[in-house]
Scaffold this motif. Structure first.
Motif, PDB file in Angstrom:
ATOM      1  N   PRO A  95       0.839  -1.200   0.000  1.00  0.00           N
ATOM      2  CA  PRO A  95       0.000   0.000   0.000  1.00  0.00           C
ATOM      3  C   PRO A  95       0.867   1.241   0.000  1.00  0.00           C
ATOM      4  O   PRO A  95       1.993   1.230   0.507  1.00  0.00           O
ATOM      5  CB  PRO A  95      -0.785  -0.128   1.308  1.00  0.00           C
ATOM      6  CG  PRO A  95       0.114  -0.928   2.202  1.00  0.00           C
ATOM      7  CD  PRO A  95       0.830  -1.889   1.296  1.00  0.00           C
ATOM      8  N   GLY A  96       0.381   2.309  -0.588  1.00  0.00           N
ATOM      9  CA  GLY A  96       1.165   3.536  -0.584  1.00  0.00           C
ATOM     10  C   GLY A  96       0.655   4.534  -1.589  1.00  0.00           C
ATOM     11  O   GLY A  96      -0.494   4.475  -2.040  1.00  0.00           O
ATOM     12  N   ALA A  97       1.539   5.447  -1.966  1.00  0.00           N
ATOM     13  CA  ALA A  97       1.154   6.554  -2.825  1.00  0.00           C
ATOM     14  C   ALA A  97       0.878   6.114  -4.256  1.00  0.00           C
ATOM     15  O   ALA A  97       0.259   6.837  -5.021  1.00  0.00           O
ATOM     16  CB  ALA A  97       2.254   7.619  -2.817  1.00  0.00           C
ATOM     17  N   SER A  98       1.357   4.950  -4.641  1.00  0.00           N
ATOM     18  CA  SER A  98       1.194   4.493  -6.022  1.00  0.00           C
ATOM     19  C   SER A  98       0.968   2.992  -6.033  1.00  0.00           C
ATOM     20  O   SER A  98       1.535   2.259  -5.222  1.00  0.00           O
ATOM     21  CB  SER A  98       2.450   4.839  -6.835  1.00  0.00           C
ATOM     22  OG  SER A  98       2.382   4.308  -8.136  1.00  0.00           O
ATOM     23  N   THR A  99       0.122   2.527  -6.947  1.00  0.00           N
ATOM     24  CA  THR A  99      -0.082   1.092  -7.114  1.00  0.00           C
ATOM     25  C   THR A  99       1.035   0.538  -7.986  1.00  0.00           C
ATOM     26  O   THR A  99       1.194   0.950  -9.136  1.00  0.00           O
ATOM     27  CB  THR A  99      -1.437   0.808  -7.776  1.00  0.00           C
ATOM     28  OG1 THR A  99      -2.476   1.352  -6.960  1.00  0.00           O
ATOM     29  CG2 THR A  99      -1.643  -0.691  -7.941  1.00  0.00           C
ATOM     30  N   PRO A 100       1.839  -0.388  -7.467  1.00  0.00           N
ATOM     31  CA  PRO A 100       2.976  -0.877  -8.249  1.00  0.00           C
ATOM     32  C   PRO A 100       2.547  -1.833  -9.354  1.00  0.00           C
ATOM     33  O   PRO A 100       1.487  -2.464  -9.291  1.00  0.00           O
ATOM     34  CB  PRO A 100       3.829  -1.598  -7.208  1.00  0.00           C
ATOM     35  CG  PRO A 100       2.848  -2.047  -6.175  1.00  0.00           C
ATOM     36  CD  PRO A 100       1.792  -0.981  -6.121  1.00  0.00           C
ATOM     37  N   THR A 101       3.389  -1.935 -10.357  1.00  0.00           N
ATOM     38  CA  THR A 101       3.232  -2.937 -11.402  1.00  0.00           C
ATOM     39  C   THR A 101       4.105  -4.132 -11.047  1.00  0.00           C
ATOM     40  O   THR A 101       5.277  -3.970 -10.697  1.00  0.00           O
ATOM     41  CB  THR A 101       3.673  -2.371 -12.767  1.00  0.00           C
ATOM     42  OG1 THR A 101       2.814  -1.282 -13.118  1.00  0.00           O
ATOM     43  CG2 THR A 101       3.612  -3.439 -13.846  1.00  0.00           C
ATOM     44  N   TRP A 102       3.536  -5.334 -11.126  1.00  0.00           N
ATOM     45  CA  TRP A 102       4.298  -6.557 -10.891  1.00  0.00           C
ATOM     46  C   TRP A 102       4.477  -7.292 -12.213  1.00  0.00           C
ATOM     47  O   TRP A 102       3.529  -7.425 -12.990  1.00  0.00           O
ATOM     48  CB  TRP A 102       3.577  -7.471  -9.900  1.00  0.00           C
ATOM     49  CG  TRP A 102       3.625  -7.000  -8.478  1.00  0.00           C
ATOM     50  CD1 TRP A 102       2.737  -6.170  -7.859  1.00  0.00           C
ATOM     51  CD2 TRP A 102       4.618  -7.334  -7.492  1.00  0.00           C
ATOM     52  NE1 TRP A 102       3.104  -5.965  -6.551  1.00  0.00           N
ATOM     53  CE2 TRP A 102       4.252  -6.672  -6.295  1.00  0.00           C
ATOM     54  CE3 TRP A 102       5.760  -8.133  -7.514  1.00  0.00           C
ATOM     55  CZ2 TRP A 102       5.002  -6.777  -5.125  1.00  0.00           C
ATOM     56  CZ3 TRP A 102       6.511  -8.244  -6.345  1.00  0.00           C
ATOM     57  CH2 TRP A 102       6.130  -7.570  -5.166  1.00  0.00           C
ATOM     58  N   VAL A 103       5.692  -7.769 -12.464  1.00  0.00           N
ATOM     59  CA  VAL A 103       5.959  -8.630 -13.612  1.00  0.00           C
ATOM     60  C   VAL A 103       6.463  -9.964 -13.077  1.00  0.00           C
ATOM     61  O   VAL A 103       7.076 -10.023 -12.007  1.00  0.00           O
ATOM     62  CB  VAL A 103       6.976  -7.992 -14.581  1.00  0.00           C
ATOM     63  CG1 VAL A 103       6.376  -6.762 -15.242  1.00  0.00           C
ATOM     64  CG2 VAL A 103       8.276  -7.622 -13.868  1.00  0.00           C
ATOM     65  N   HIS A 104       6.211 -11.047 -13.814  1.00  0.00           N
ATOM     66  CA  HIS A 104       6.428 -12.391 -13.279  1.00  0.00           C
ATOM     67  C   HIS A 104       7.384 -13.196 -14.158  1.00  0.00           C
ATOM     68  O   HIS A 104       7.257 -13.197 -15.386  1.00  0.00           O
ATOM     69  CB  HIS A 104       5.083 -13.114 -13.147  1.00  0.00           C
ATOM     70  CG  HIS A 104       4.089 -12.349 -12.329  1.00  0.00           C
ATOM     71  ND1 HIS A 104       2.962 -11.769 -12.875  1.00  0.00           N
ATOM     72  CD2 HIS A 104       4.085 -12.030 -11.004  1.00  0.00           C
ATOM     73  CE1 HIS A 104       2.284 -11.144 -11.919  1.00  0.00           C
ATOM     74  NE2 HIS A 104       2.944 -11.283 -10.778  1.00  0.00           N
ATOM     75  N   ARG A 105       8.317 -13.881 -13.495  1.00  0.00           N
ATOM     76  CA  ARG A 105       9.338 -14.666 -14.196  1.00  0.00           C
ATOM     77  C   ARG A 105       8.812 -16.011 -14.672  1.00  0.00           C
ATOM     78  O   ARG A 105       9.344 -16.596 -15.613  1.00  0.00           O
ATOM     79  CB  ARG A 105      10.539 -14.904 -13.268  1.00  0.00           C
ATOM     80  CG  ARG A 105      11.307 -13.654 -12.898  1.00  0.00           C
ATOM     81  CD  ARG A 105      12.564 -13.992 -12.115  1.00  0.00           C
ATOM     82  NE  ARG A 105      12.284 -14.636 -10.848  1.00  0.00           N
ATOM     83  CZ  ARG A 105      12.087 -13.988  -9.700  1.00  0.00           C
ATOM     84  NH1 ARG A 105      12.137 -12.666  -9.678  1.00  0.00           N
ATOM     85  NH2 ARG A 105      11.837 -14.652  -8.582  1.00  0.00           N
TER      86      ARG A 105
END
Length: 236
Positions: free
Chosen positions: A158-168
């Motif tokens: 949680p925080g100021a921005s929603t992160p992008t996750w990429v998957h290996r």
């Protein structure tokens, strides 16, 4: 200064990340800036027998996930697999165990006054970078990209921005091309900000090289922290 504390709780934060809560009077009133870490001694450093395998097997540095000045400090420890001393400790530690740690330290912290914050890292970096991200005001302009193996390995950020996750999806995390490509694909403003890049050493270097060489960011504004690399004792 060494702080003798105890483990108050251990619980999963993601499939390969455990939240380890430390508690005790020595943890009260410490100075902590999100992004900093503590050194955890895997055996009593005051005992000569603990040094028989060498200092690199005696301790590990872990990023602080959260801190309560009343005397509770949370670690989020990623399990790389294998039988390294750090991995073995993180799998077997349980509530009630005694632990010796240092005070929080480290320079991977938010730079005040930055017009833009860019976060990039792998599973191990999501802990300190996530702590920084969570601490920023909602008005902060942020971009965040994190890499992990599968969606089940994502930790809540949680925080100021929603992160992008990429998957290996089973590919190696060492020298990963996935994270640099994800950063290269971001639609960033033309004006550089401050980047916080952490994780596997060669992947960190690749992201830094992209920002400096391809996007023209000043090297001084790309803050890097290699946390691990295959085969190097102490970074496992």
């Amino acid at each position: 200064m060494l702080l003798r504390v105890h483990v108050a709780a251990v619980e999963p934060l993601a499939r390969r990340t455990r939240r380890i809560v430390l508690a005790g009077e020595p943890l009260t009133g410490l100075a902590w800036t999100p992004g900093q870490n503590v050194t955890v001694f895997l055996a009593d450093p005051t005992s000569l027998a603990s040094w028989r395998h060498g200092p690199r097997d005696l301790k590990r540095s872990y990023s602080v996930w959260n801190y309560d000045p009343a005397g509770r400090l949370e670690l989020a420890v990623y399990d790389h697999g294998g039988e390294s001393p750090g991995a073995s400790w993180s799998r077997t530690v349980q509530a009630g165990d005694g632990v010796i740690v240092t005070k929080p330290d480290g320079r991977l912290v938010a730079r005040p006054g930055a017009s833009l914050h860019l976060f990039a890292g792998d599973d191990t970096a999501a802990v300190p970078l996530g702590a920084i991200l969570r601490s920023l005001p909602e008005t902060a302009r942020c971009f965040a990209v994190f890499e992990c193996n599968e969606p089940a390995d994502e930790i809540p950020l949680p925080g100021a921005s929603t992160p992008t996750w990429v998957h290996r999806h089973g590919a190696s995390a060492a020298s990963s091309a996935l994270l640099p490509a994800a950063v290269a694909g971001l639609d960033l403003p033309a004006e550089p900000g401050v980047a916080y890049v952490a994780g596997e050493a060669r992947t960190v270097q690749a992201v830094r090289d992209h920002l400096v060489n391809d996007r023209g960011w000043p090297r001084r504004d790309v803050l890097t922290q290699p946390f691990w690399t295959p085969g190097k004792r102490g970074l496992d």
